[in-house]
Design a protein around this motif. Structure first.
Motif, PDB file in Angstrom:
ATOM      1  N   ASP A  16       6.183  20.742  19.686  1.00  0.00           N
ATOM      2  CA  ASP A  16       7.539  20.804  19.161  1.00  0.00           C
ATOM      3  C   ASP A  16       8.294  19.502  19.407  1.00  0.00           C
ATOM      4  N   ILE A  17       8.132  18.939  20.607  1.00  0.00           N
ATOM      5  CA  ILE A  17       8.777  17.666  20.940  1.00  0.00           C
ATOM      6  C   ILE A  17       8.251  16.554  20.031  1.00  0.00           C
ATOM      7  N   TYR A  18       6.960  16.604  19.784  1.00  0.00           N
ATOM      8  CA  TYR A  18       6.331  15.587  18.935  1.00  0.00           C
ATOM      9  C   TYR A  18       6.839  15.702  17.499  1.00  0.00           C
ATOM     10  N   PHE A  19       6.924  16.937  16.989  1.00  0.00           N
ATOM     11  CA  PHE A  19       7.379  17.146  15.625  1.00  0.00           C
ATOM     12  C   PHE A  19       8.834  16.720  15.457  1.00  0.00           C
ATOM     13  N   PHE A  20       9.623  16.838  16.508  1.00  0.00           N
ATOM     14  CA  PHE A  20      11.037  16.481  16.439  1.00  0.00           C
ATOM     15  C   PHE A  20      11.230  15.006  16.075  1.00  0.00           C
ATOM     16  N   GLN A  21      10.235  14.175  16.387  1.00  0.00           N
ATOM     17  CA  GLN A  21      10.319  12.755  16.021  1.00  0.00           C
ATOM     18  C   GLN A  21      10.431  12.596  14.508  1.00  0.00           C
ATOM     19  N   ALA A  22       9.623  13.370  13.770  1.00  0.00           N
ATOM     20  CA  ALA A  22       9.701  13.307  12.307  1.00  0.00           C
ATOM     21  C   ALA A  22      11.003  13.921  11.815  1.00  0.00           C
ATOM     22  N   PHE A  23      11.386  15.036  12.417  1.00  0.00           N
ATOM     23  CA  PHE A  23      12.617  15.719  12.025  1.00  0.00           C
ATOM     24  C   PHE A  23      13.831  14.804  12.187  1.00  0.00           C
ATOM     25  N   SER A  24      13.940  14.150  13.344  1.00  0.00           N
ATOM     26  CA  SER A  24      15.098  13.300  13.620  1.00  0.00           C
ATOM     27  C   SER A  24      15.066  11.996  12.837  1.00  0.00           C
ATOM     28  N   THR A  25      13.881  11.585  12.384  1.00  0.00           N
ATOM     29  CA  THR A  25      13.773  10.373  11.567  1.00  0.00           C
ATOM     30  C   THR A  25      14.375  10.593  10.180  1.00  0.00           C
ATOM     31  N   ILE A  27      16.283  13.668   9.257  1.00  0.00           N
ATOM     32  CA  ILE A  27      17.530  14.439   9.294  1.00  0.00           C
ATOM     33  C   ILE A  27      18.372  13.988  10.473  1.00  0.00           C
ATOM     34  N   HIS A  28      19.554  13.444  10.171  1.00  0.00           N
ATOM     35  CA  HIS A  28      20.429  12.922  11.208  1.00  0.00           C
ATOM     36  C   HIS A  28      21.602  13.876  11.446  1.00  0.00           C
ATOM     37  N   GLY A  29      22.243  13.706  12.572  1.00  0.00           N
ATOM     38  CA  GLY A  29      23.415  14.523  12.880  1.00  0.00           C
ATOM     39  C   GLY A  29      23.149  15.456  14.043  1.00  0.00           C
ATOM     40  N   SER A  30      24.055  15.440  14.998  1.00  0.00           N
ATOM     41  CA  SER A  30      23.871  16.245  16.204  1.00  0.00           C
ATOM     42  C   SER A  30      23.877  17.743  15.907  1.00  0.00           C
ATOM     43  N   ILE A  31      24.583  18.159  14.864  1.00  0.00           N
ATOM     44  CA  ILE A  31      24.633  19.586  14.529  1.00  0.00           C
ATOM     45  C   ILE A  31      23.230  20.107  14.215  1.00  0.00           C
ATOM     46  N   PHE A  75       6.985  27.801  14.841  1.00  0.00           N
ATOM     47  CA  PHE A  75       6.147  26.808  15.502  1.00  0.00           C
ATOM     48  C   PHE A  75       4.877  26.417  14.747  1.00  0.00           C
ATOM     49  N   ILE A  76       4.238  27.349  14.039  1.00  0.00           N
ATOM     50  CA  ILE A  76       2.976  27.022  13.379  1.00  0.00           C
ATOM     51  C   ILE A  76       3.114  25.881  12.370  1.00  0.00           C
ATOM     52  N   PRO A  77       4.138  25.876  11.490  1.00  0.00           N
ATOM     53  CA  PRO A  77       4.278  24.729  10.582  1.00  0.00           C
ATOM     54  C   PRO A  77       4.390  23.406  11.327  1.00  0.00           C
ATOM     55  N   LYS A  78       5.077  23.411  12.459  1.00  0.00           N
ATOM     56  CA  LYS A  78       5.225  22.179  13.244  1.00  0.00           C
ATOM     57  C   LYS A  78       3.885  21.730  13.807  1.00  0.00           C
ATOM     58  N   LEU A  79       3.159  22.658  14.396  1.00  0.00           N
ATOM     59  CA  LEU A  79       1.897  22.300  15.047  1.00  0.00           C
ATOM     60  C   LEU A  79       0.873  21.774  14.048  1.00  0.00           C
ATOM     61  N   LEU A  80       0.823  22.371  12.853  1.00  0.00           N
ATOM     62  CA  LEU A  80      -0.143  21.928  11.854  1.00  0.00           C
ATOM     63  C   LEU A  80       0.230  20.575  11.253  1.00  0.00           C
ATOM     64  N   ALA A  81       1.498  20.197  11.392  1.00  0.00           N
ATOM     65  CA  ALA A  81       1.932  18.888  10.884  1.00  0.00           C
ATOM     66  C   ALA A  81       1.759  17.779  11.926  1.00  0.00           C
ATOM     67  N   VAL A  82       1.638  18.144  13.189  1.00  0.00           N
ATOM     68  CA  VAL A  82       1.546  17.165  14.279  1.00  0.00           C
ATOM     69  C   VAL A  82       0.393  16.168  14.114  1.00  0.00           C
ATOM     70  N   PRO A  83      -0.824  16.580  13.682  1.00  0.00           N
ATOM     71  CA  PRO A  83      -1.918  15.604  13.546  1.00  0.00           C
ATOM     72  C   PRO A  83      -1.574  14.411  12.658  1.00  0.00           C
ATOM     73  N   ILE A 107       6.925  13.292   4.336  1.00  0.00           N
ATOM     74  CA  ILE A 107       5.701  14.017   3.959  1.00  0.00           C
ATOM     75  C   ILE A 107       5.400  15.116   4.974  1.00  0.00           C
ATOM     76  N   VAL A 108       5.569  14.792   6.257  1.00  0.00           N
ATOM     77  CA  VAL A 108       5.305  15.769   7.310  1.00  0.00           C
ATOM     78  C   VAL A 108       6.252  16.962   7.180  1.00  0.00           C
ATOM     79  N   LEU A 109       7.532  16.700   6.897  1.00  0.00           N
ATOM     80  CA  LEU A 109       8.485  17.796   6.727  1.00  0.00           C
ATOM     81  C   LEU A 109       8.156  18.626   5.488  1.00  0.00           C
ATOM     82  N   PHE A 110       7.730  17.955   4.439  1.00  0.00           N
ATOM     83  CA  PHE A 110       7.319  18.678   3.230  1.00  0.00           C
ATOM     84  C   PHE A 110       6.115  19.566   3.515  1.00  0.00           C
TER      85      PHE A 110
END
Length: 394
Positions: A16-25, A27-31, A75-83, A107-110
């Motif tokens: 989850d922490i790893y996937f957040f890197q793509a998410f925050s890249t 999607i911006h904003g603290s909300i 969590f499953i969508p995140k884990l499968l995108a991590v590789p 692409i990872v978010l898609f």
């Protein structure tokens, strides 16, 4: 069990922490970031609360099922995108760690979104997405009259989980459309109580086969997973379940065998009660079930739990040509595409779905008609098995 669960949660956190890197890249904003972590915190709080309540003696089965479903969605969508992110990081090492690619993060978010849609399909329509799986098995000692003999196998109906009458009836119609000679059911008619099957008796009674319909019990059929008022009430429940098999037109085999005859020849159909490894009851008695059978008789065994094949049937003193089992459901979650076959259940059961062969003997593990626990199926669809027997030339 608790230690294993904590290890799984730890791995989820790392992914989850790893996937957040793509998410925050992207999607911006603290909300949005706070919402991302807020959902995770709520889920983990729920897990630890359930562990505490279960140890305190509370019945948390239904809540646990809902929580597992939520975990899969989140969590499953995140884990499968991590590789994909990991491959990018390997490339970034040789470029002295430039900023993460916005394009690849998109692409990872898609990809995660696409996986999420698959999960939603599995949790809605996927639970009734019946698939016919066919196998043709050849045996040199099969009686000639049974060359081309077709068997339809159903397993793990788990009627207490079924709710969509129209779709269940379509599954039954699909089973009948195979025009098999024999219909066999390999256990787990209910989740816990015989009453769960009452509304479905007339529907499953529509299953047809000219050579008969036969069944065995699964681990859930004994009522071992529910608190009963008395020993007598539990026994009455099991007796009622046996009556329901009869009302559905099935002959329930309880550590016994029966001859299936055709054109003056016969094969032996054997049915044992549930026998499982790892704490499951071992009511099955293969010796009792085969008592009086000739050693050279062609034998088909119905045994709910596939672990029985490894631990008992393979080394049994009589040759059992084909064993039909169920039980695993393929964990109702996995990948079966383009020759790839994977599910977490394979780390608990060596034989968990499909056809297996060893020592000249076959085992087929049905993925189940119904569902239990997880209220859906993701990638491992409900199954109607059709096996055609052929006589091979020596």
């Amino acid at each position: 069990m608790a230690k294993r669960l904590l290890l799984i949660l730890f791995l989820f956190v790392l992914g989850d922490i790893y996937f957040f890197q793509a998410f925050s890249t992207v999607i911006h904003g603290s909300i949005w970031h706070n919402m991302y972590w807020g959902i995770d915190i709520l889920l983990f709080f729920g897990v630890f609360s359930l562990i505490f309540l279960r140890r305190a003696g509370y019945d948390v089965q239904e809540t646990a099922t809902s929580l597992i479903t939520a975990f899969l969605i989140v969590f499953i969508p995140k884990l499968l995108a991590v590789p994909f992110l990991f491959v990018e990081d390997l490339m970034r090492i040789f470029r002295y760690f430039p900023p993460r690619s916005i394009f690849l993060s998109e692409i990872v978010l898609f990809l995660a979104g696409a996986i999420l849609l698959v999960i939603f399909f599995g949790l809605t329509k996927g639970r009734y997405f019946y698939k016919v799986r066919e196998e043709v098995l050849s045996f040199p000692d099969l009686p000639m009259a049974f060359d081309g003999f077709k068997i339809t196998q159903l397993s793990d109906i788990h009627s207490g989980s079924l709710s969509d009458i129209k779709r269940v009836r379509k599954g039954i119609e699909l089973a009948n459309a195979q025009n098999s000679d024999l219909v066999l059911f390999t256990g787990d008619l209910v989740n816990n109580k015989a009453s769960e099957m009452e509304p479905w008796v007339s529907d499953f009674n529509r299953l047809e086969a000219p050579s008969g319909k036969f069944s065995v019990l699964g681990n859930h059929d004994y009522g071992d997973y529910v608190q009963w008022e008395s020993v007598e009430s539990k026994a009455l429940n099991l007796n009622r379940l046996k009556e329901i098999h009869h009302e559905m037109g099935f002959k329930l085999l309880l550590n016994e065998s029966i001859a299936i005859e055709k054109q003056g020849e016969h094969i032996s159909l054997i049915g044992v009660e549930n026998w499982g490894k790892g704490g499951f009851h071992q009511y099955g008695d293969l010796a009792k079930a085969t008592l009086g059978l000739d050693a050279d008789t062609f034998k088909i065994l119905m045994s709910h739990d596939p672990s029985h094949w490894d631990h008992v049937t393979l080394d049994y003193n009589q040759h059992v040509h084909l064993t039909l089992a169920g039980h695993t459901h393929g964990m109702q979650f996995g990948i079966e595409l383009f020759g790839l076959k994977w599910s977490p259940i394979q780390y608990f059961y060596k034989q968990w779905a499909g056809l297996y062969q060893k020592q000249g003997k076959y085992l087929y593990v049905n993925r189940g008609f119904g569902f239990h626990g997880l209220k859906g199926r993701i990638g491992v669809w409900p199954e109607i098995t059709v096996i055609t027997l052929r006589k091979s030339v020596v």
